[in-house]
Design an enzyme around this catalytic site. Sequence first.
Site, mmCIF file in Angstrom:
data_model
loop_
_atom_site.group_PDB
_atom_site.id
_atom_site.type_symbol
_atom_site.label_atom_id
_atom_site.label_comp_id
_atom_site.label_asym_id
_atom_site.label_seq_id
_atom_site.Cartn_x
_atom_site.Cartn_y
_atom_site.Cartn_z
ATOM 1 N N ASN A 156 0.872 -1.125 0.043
ATOM 2 C CA ASN A 156 -0.066 0.073 0.099
ATOM 3 C C ASN A 156 1.045 1.414 0.126
ATOM 4 O O ASN A 156 0.416 2.360 -0.409
ATOM 5 C CB ASN A 156 -0.934 0.070 1.244
ATOM 6 C CG ASN A 156 -0.234 -0.368 2.549
ATOM 7 O OD1 ASN A 156 0.288 -1.458 2.588
ATOM 8 N ND2 ASN A 156 -0.210 0.567 3.460
ATOM 9 N N CYS A 330 -3.316 5.611 8.065
ATOM 10 C CA CYS A 330 -3.044 5.434 9.546
ATOM 11 C C CYS A 330 -2.066 6.113 10.221
ATOM 12 O O CYS A 330 -2.016 6.327 11.496
ATOM 13 C CB CYS A 330 -3.196 3.795 9.885
ATOM 14 S SG CYS A 330 -3.776 2.926 8.702
#
Length: 390
Positions: A156, A330
């Site tokens: 990612n 995050c």
Amino acid sequence: MASKKVYLDHAATTPLDERVLESMLPYFHREFGNPSSIHSWGQNAEAAVERARATLAEVLGAAPDEIVLTSCGTESDNLALRGVARAERQRRGAQHLLTTPVEHPAVLRTAQQLAELEGFELELLPVDEYGRVDPEALEQRLRPNTALVSAIYANNEIGSINAIADLARICRSRGVPLHTDAVQAASQLEMRVADLGVDLLSIGAHKFYGPKGIGALYVRQGTPIAPIQTGGGQENGLRAGTLNVPLIVGMAEALRQTAERRPETNAHFERLRDRIIETVLRHVPEARLTGHPTLRLPNHASFVFRSVDGNALLAALDQAGFACSSGSACKAGHPEPSEVLTALGIPPSWALGSLRVTVGRSTTDEDIDAFLEALPAIVPRLREAGRHAA
Ligand SMILES: *Cc1c(COP(=O)(O)O)cnc(C)c1O
């Protein structure tokens, strides 16, 4: 200054597709039944879930009863790691876990907690400068008591793609289950589990134009796995909880469309991505590409810039109308360099200035023209401001 807002953060989440939304709507109100109920409301809901499961299974080349519906990609990763680790310890005393230092936190933190609280022995496989696992390194580290190997399919943060089929062949020959986190890969890469050779594979719908809060875990028939959420016997006892019918229907429609449109969207993505990479490396001084130059997600460009504050860069780009990321969403707000970039051996003076640009179905050449006009002016300005502040 861009007049239009340009979204270049499709690795963080994608917009919900219009047709996907339409497929979901009846199940929010008219068809509200609980799929576990015996009456006709329940039967209608159950039929919708089973149609969705069959669609998911078809795209993955799996059997419908190998699909476990979960609440998100994170939960799928948790179920794979905890469920298999515990079942394999129970079954054959296996205590050793192998994963990589460049996993999403949904895998890495779960593996770390299994080590800290449950006594599993966690070992991280070495990765190369692009964050890819060398199959030989896996071969050397597999042990008779290895309970599970987990390796990310496409990263990612840096876009690199692992040779999952090669890793799977090695695990298979040694009788050790292999899980792959395919949450980021699902929108663009080959997803047929027989070709990949994996035993478990995680997906989450909001990364492929589906709704947030829904995911699935493929579990190959016969793979030892224990539930982590217990209760009613839904999902063959593997994941208790009343099924979220509209989101399940939406996820299946989103994956079906994604697979159908993949050749066309990937060609579009690659063209835009290559323009971004070439132009940034040519026009921004002291810029490096992170992740593999070619074995990377078609929609994914990621960089580090020396002596640039990554969060200031994101703020400046946002002000100019461009939504990008510095890596995993995050981690936003934390000033430490990303663990993934650190694992690649990138020094903090570079790693703190990271940028991830991920294009999507609706990204246009004009969007990329505007972005490539703005970025090379912003980076030197921030370097200059950083020098004065220091
Ligand atoms: C987004 C992502 C996850 C988490 O998925 P959610 O559905 O948001 O919980 C896990 N792994 C990777 C590689 C991701 O990109």
